[in-house]
Design a protein around this motif. Structure first.
Motif, mmCIF file in Angstrom:
data_model
loop_
_atom_site.group_PDB
_atom_site.id
_atom_site.type_symbol
_atom_site.label_atom_id
_atom_site.label_comp_id
_atom_site.label_asym_id
_atom_site.label_seq_id
_atom_site.Cartn_x
_atom_site.Cartn_y
_atom_site.Cartn_z
ATOM 1 N N ASN A 32 0.825 -1.200 0.000
ATOM 2 C CA ASN A 32 0.000 0.000 0.000
ATOM 3 C C ASN A 32 0.863 1.256 0.000
ATOM 4 O OD1 ASN A 32 -1.500 2.149 2.024
ATOM 5 N ND2 ASN A 32 -2.884 1.215 0.542
ATOM 6 N N ALA A 33 1.917 1.249 0.798
ATOM 7 C CA ALA A 33 2.816 2.404 0.861
ATOM 8 C C ALA A 33 3.502 2.654 -0.480
ATOM 9 C CB ALA A 33 3.862 2.183 1.952
ATOM 10 N N VAL A 34 3.820 1.583 -1.202
ATOM 11 C CA VAL A 34 4.445 1.729 -2.526
ATOM 12 C C VAL A 34 3.428 2.209 -3.554
ATOM 13 C CG1 VAL A 34 5.526 0.459 -4.419
ATOM 14 C CG2 VAL A 34 6.217 0.004 -2.061
ATOM 15 N N GLY A 35 2.221 1.673 -3.491
ATOM 16 C CA GLY A 35 1.236 1.958 -4.528
ATOM 17 C C GLY A 35 0.629 3.335 -4.469
ATOM 18 N N GLN A 36 0.496 3.922 -3.285
ATOM 19 C CA GLN A 36 -0.188 5.206 -3.160
ATOM 20 C C GLN A 36 0.431 6.323 -4.005
ATOM 21 O OE1 GLN A 36 -3.257 6.139 -1.190
ATOM 22 N NE2 GLN A 36 -3.312 4.031 -1.909
ATOM 23 N N PRO A 37 1.734 6.610 -3.875
ATOM 24 C CA PRO A 37 2.292 7.682 -4.709
ATOM 25 C C PRO A 37 2.314 7.346 -6.195
ATOM 26 C CG PRO A 37 4.027 6.599 -3.457
ATOM 27 C CD PRO A 37 2.730 6.086 -2.928
ATOM 28 N N VAL A 38 2.481 6.067 -6.540
ATOM 29 C CA VAL A 38 2.473 5.675 -7.953
ATOM 30 C C VAL A 38 1.104 5.936 -8.563
ATOM 31 C CG1 VAL A 38 2.713 3.753 -9.554
ATOM 32 C CG2 VAL A 38 4.288 3.958 -7.630
ATOM 33 N N LEU A 39 0.055 5.477 -7.881
ATOM 34 C CA LEU A 39 -1.302 5.718 -8.375
ATOM 35 C C LEU A 39 -1.658 7.200 -8.306
ATOM 36 C CD1 LEU A 39 -3.169 2.666 -6.789
ATOM 37 C CD2 LEU A 39 -2.569 2.995 -9.190
ATOM 38 N N GLY A 40 -1.130 7.885 -7.290
ATOM 39 C CA GLY A 40 -1.359 9.325 -7.209
ATOM 40 C C GLY A 40 -0.810 10.060 -8.412
ATOM 41 N N ARG A 41 0.367 9.657 -8.868
ATOM 42 C CA ARG A 41 0.933 10.285 -10.062
ATOM 43 C C ARG A 41 0.077 9.977 -11.290
ATOM 44 N NH1 ARG A 41 7.285 10.030 -11.717
ATOM 45 N NH2 ARG A 41 7.356 10.964 -9.629
ATOM 46 N N LEU A 42 -0.427 8.751 -11.377
ATOM 47 C CA LEU A 42 -1.300 8.396 -12.503
ATOM 48 C C LEU A 42 -2.588 9.221 -12.484
ATOM 49 C CD1 LEU A 42 -0.941 4.502 -12.631
ATOM 50 C CD2 LEU A 42 -0.040 6.179 -14.253
ATOM 51 N N VAL A 43 -3.124 9.485 -11.289
ATOM 52 C CA VAL A 43 -4.319 10.326 -11.190
ATOM 53 C C VAL A 43 -4.012 11.726 -11.711
ATOM 54 C CG1 VAL A 43 -5.854 11.497 -9.565
ATOM 55 C CG2 VAL A 43 -5.419 9.051 -9.317
ATOM 56 N N ASP A 44 -2.867 12.271 -11.350
ATOM 57 C CA ASP A 44 -2.489 13.597 -11.839
ATOM 58 C C ASP A 44 -2.348 13.612 -13.358
ATOM 59 O OD1 ASP A 44 -2.408 14.953 -9.378
ATOM 60 O OD2 ASP A 44 -0.413 14.170 -8.937
ATOM 61 N N LEU A 45 -1.925 12.505 -13.918
ATOM 62 C CA LEU A 45 -1.704 12.448 -15.365
ATOM 63 C C LEU A 45 -2.969 12.097 -16.139
ATOM 64 C CD1 LEU A 45 1.728 10.556 -15.423
ATOM 65 C CD2 LEU A 45 1.347 12.956 -16.003
ATOM 66 N N GLN A 46 -3.790 11.189 -15.598
ATOM 67 C CA GLN A 46 -4.916 10.636 -16.352
ATOM 68 C C GLN A 46 -6.286 11.080 -15.845
ATOM 69 O OE1 GLN A 46 -4.382 8.873 -19.084
ATOM 70 N NE2 GLN A 46 -2.165 8.905 -18.809
ATOM 71 N N GLY A 47 -6.353 11.705 -14.694
ATOM 72 C CA GLY A 47 -7.637 12.066 -14.125
ATOM 73 C C GLY A 47 -8.103 11.034 -13.111
ATOM 74 N N GLN A 48 -9.079 11.380 -12.300
ATOM 75 C CA GLN A 48 -9.508 10.499 -11.215
ATOM 76 C C GLN A 48 -10.295 9.276 -11.676
ATOM 77 O OE1 GLN A 48 -11.227 12.433 -7.829
ATOM 78 N NE2 GLN A 48 -9.480 13.791 -7.529
ATOM 79 N N PRO A 49 -11.345 9.419 -12.504
ATOM 80 C CA PRO A 49 -12.137 8.232 -12.851
ATOM 81 C C PRO A 49 -11.333 7.140 -13.536
ATOM 82 C CG PRO A 49 -13.348 10.233 -13.389
ATOM 83 C CD PRO A 49 -11.957 10.663 -13.042
ATOM 84 N N ARG A 50 -10.374 7.509 -14.375
ATOM 85 C CA ARG A 50 -9.609 6.508 -15.122
ATOM 86 C C ARG A 50 -8.687 5.684 -14.234
ATOM 87 N NH1 ARG A 50 -7.521 9.451 -20.701
ATOM 88 N NH2 ARG A 50 -9.604 9.885 -21.590
ATOM 89 N N VAL A 51 -8.377 6.189 -13.042
ATOM 90 C CA VAL A 51 -7.437 5.499 -12.162
ATOM 91 C C VAL A 51 -8.126 4.968 -10.908
ATOM 92 C CG1 VAL A 51 -5.310 5.728 -10.812
ATOM 93 C CG2 VAL A 51 -5.532 6.908 -13.016
#
Length: 419
Positions: A60-79
């Protein structure tokens, strides 16, 4: 006191976003206890249960910032929604397969933790678009911190209720289905669908290229250490003063103190810059940990534990504002996710450090760890005061920033660098 919170909840979409985020985060908030209870129900030992819970936490600690960056790039619904579905599906595999074969159990738990959607950071990115005034955004951060304490208090109770009514397997499945529904409620809302990150500078470090954010993360690592150590040091104390019931009251008292402090903190506007205010809050936080070393009777100890938690939620709410001020443009969700990750890692380190300390010196020295960790956190904030200061003079405010409701000036951007 309630007027400020009611004003926020009356804002369009605010109550839905807050409730949906809290419900969506239930699987994460309850994962450790749900995994432990399920493994024990399957006949596994405490060692295996602890190992699987720890693996989930690390993933979970590894995934949060990675997915957070994807949200910034792709938007919230897509991630957010695909991540919630993937996490719930992995936990369903774990629930149906059990602990045999063991590699499958570990793989499922890793996937569940890794794909936990960054709803927490996503909500904080949305506040500035839902609430138009700076003071409302700051109050929303405090309300968010208070709501966390409620969730982490109610969540374990829901797990034990599901287990008592049905089974540990059903508890895992139900909580993750509920979590998906919470995430769905958020991502189909107009603010989430309309939200777009500001243009960002391409950089492999992402949000971590901000020195101010790095300084804040370093300080909050030790706040997490303090909390983790309290959970361990309280065990031998409770063993000598009444057992599991006393331990439960101590943990509830810590959350109650944070809840009360957050409610009071968010009820008014505070003068001065948040960086200076955070140093004061962390100083009080460290000082309030010290009386725990007195280890009085159970009733007095519960009261001291309430005091120990009072400045936690205010410090977290203040940290949210600082993240908002220092996150590079286009990295707000990732930046908030890094704060979550750092706090989680610190909590794990605290439990790891306090264990040997308690074995060597007993509960007294165990309760010395949170005070020492709080002091180190304060020293980090003092040593990095210049880095945490307001953005460099001469910078011009970007015309539109999804993560800067305060319109704080950001370095590197001039009046020609408009979104």
């Amino acid at each position: 006191m309630a007027a400020g919170y009611l004003e926020i909840l009356r804002a369009r979409h605010a109550a839905r976003l807050l409730a949906g985020t809290l419900v969506g985060r239930l699987p994460n908030a309850t994962a450790a206890i749900a995994i432990v209870l399920f493994v024990r129900a399957e006949g596994g030992g405490y060692g295996l249960a602890g190992a699987l819970a720890a693996v989930y936490g690390v993933a979970n600690a590894v995934g949060q910032p990675v997915l957070g960056r994807l949200v910034d790039l792709q938007g919230q619904p897509r991630v957010q929604l695909p991540a919630a579905l993937a996490s719930a599906s992995a936990m369903a595999v774990f629930a149906f397969a059990g602990t045999d074969p063991l590699p499958l159990a570990y793989a499922a738990v890793v996937a569940a933790g890794l794909f936990t959607p960054p709803l927490e950071g996503g909500l904080r990115a949305l506040w500035s678009s839902v609430l138009r005034r700076e003071d409302q955004v700051h109050t929303a951060y405090a309300m968010d911190a208070v709501a966390q304490e409620v969730m982490f208090t109610v969540g374990p109770l829901l797990v034990t209720l599901c287990v008592s009514l049905w089974s540990a397997q059903v508890a895992l499945l139900v909580l993750n289905v509920v979590g998906v529904l919470g995430a769905l409620s958020v991502v189909v809302s107009p603010p989430s669908r309309a939200w777009r990150s500001a243009p960002r500078e391409a950089h492999w470090l992402g949000a971590l290229r901000s020195p101010g954010l790095l300084a804040l993360l370093a300080a909050f690592l030790f706040v997490g250490v303090a909390l983790g150590s309290i959970t361990v040091a309280s065990v031998p104390y409770a063993d000598d003063h009444g057992g599991d019931m006393v331990y439960g009251w101590l943990m509830a008292a810590l959350g109650l103190g944070a809840l009360l402090g957050g409610v009071v903190y968010g009820a008014r506007q505070w003068p001065g810059v948040p960086e200076r205010r955070l140093r004061v809050l962390v100083a009080f936080l460290a000082v309030c940990y010290l009386p725990l070393m007195l280890m009085p009777g159970a009733v007095a100890m519960v009261a001291l534990t309430v005091l120990a938690g009072v400045f936690l939620a205010p410090a977290i709410a203040c940290a949210f504002v600082i993240v908002d001020r220092h996150a590079p443009r286009g990295t707000v969700t990732e930046a908030f996710s890094w704060l979550v990750t750092t706090f989680t890692v610190g909590h794990s380190l605290g439990t790891g450090v306090a264990g040997p300390v308690v074995e060597a010196g007993g509960a007294l020295w165990g309760f010395a760890v949170p005070g020492a960790a709080g002091a180190v956190s304060l020293l980090v904030l003092l040593a990095t005061g210049r880095v945490l200061a307001a953005p460099a003079a001469g910078a011009v405010v970007a015309a539109s920033s999804e993560n800067d409701p305060n319109r704080a000036a950001e370095p590197r951007f001039s009046s020609g660098d408009r979104a």
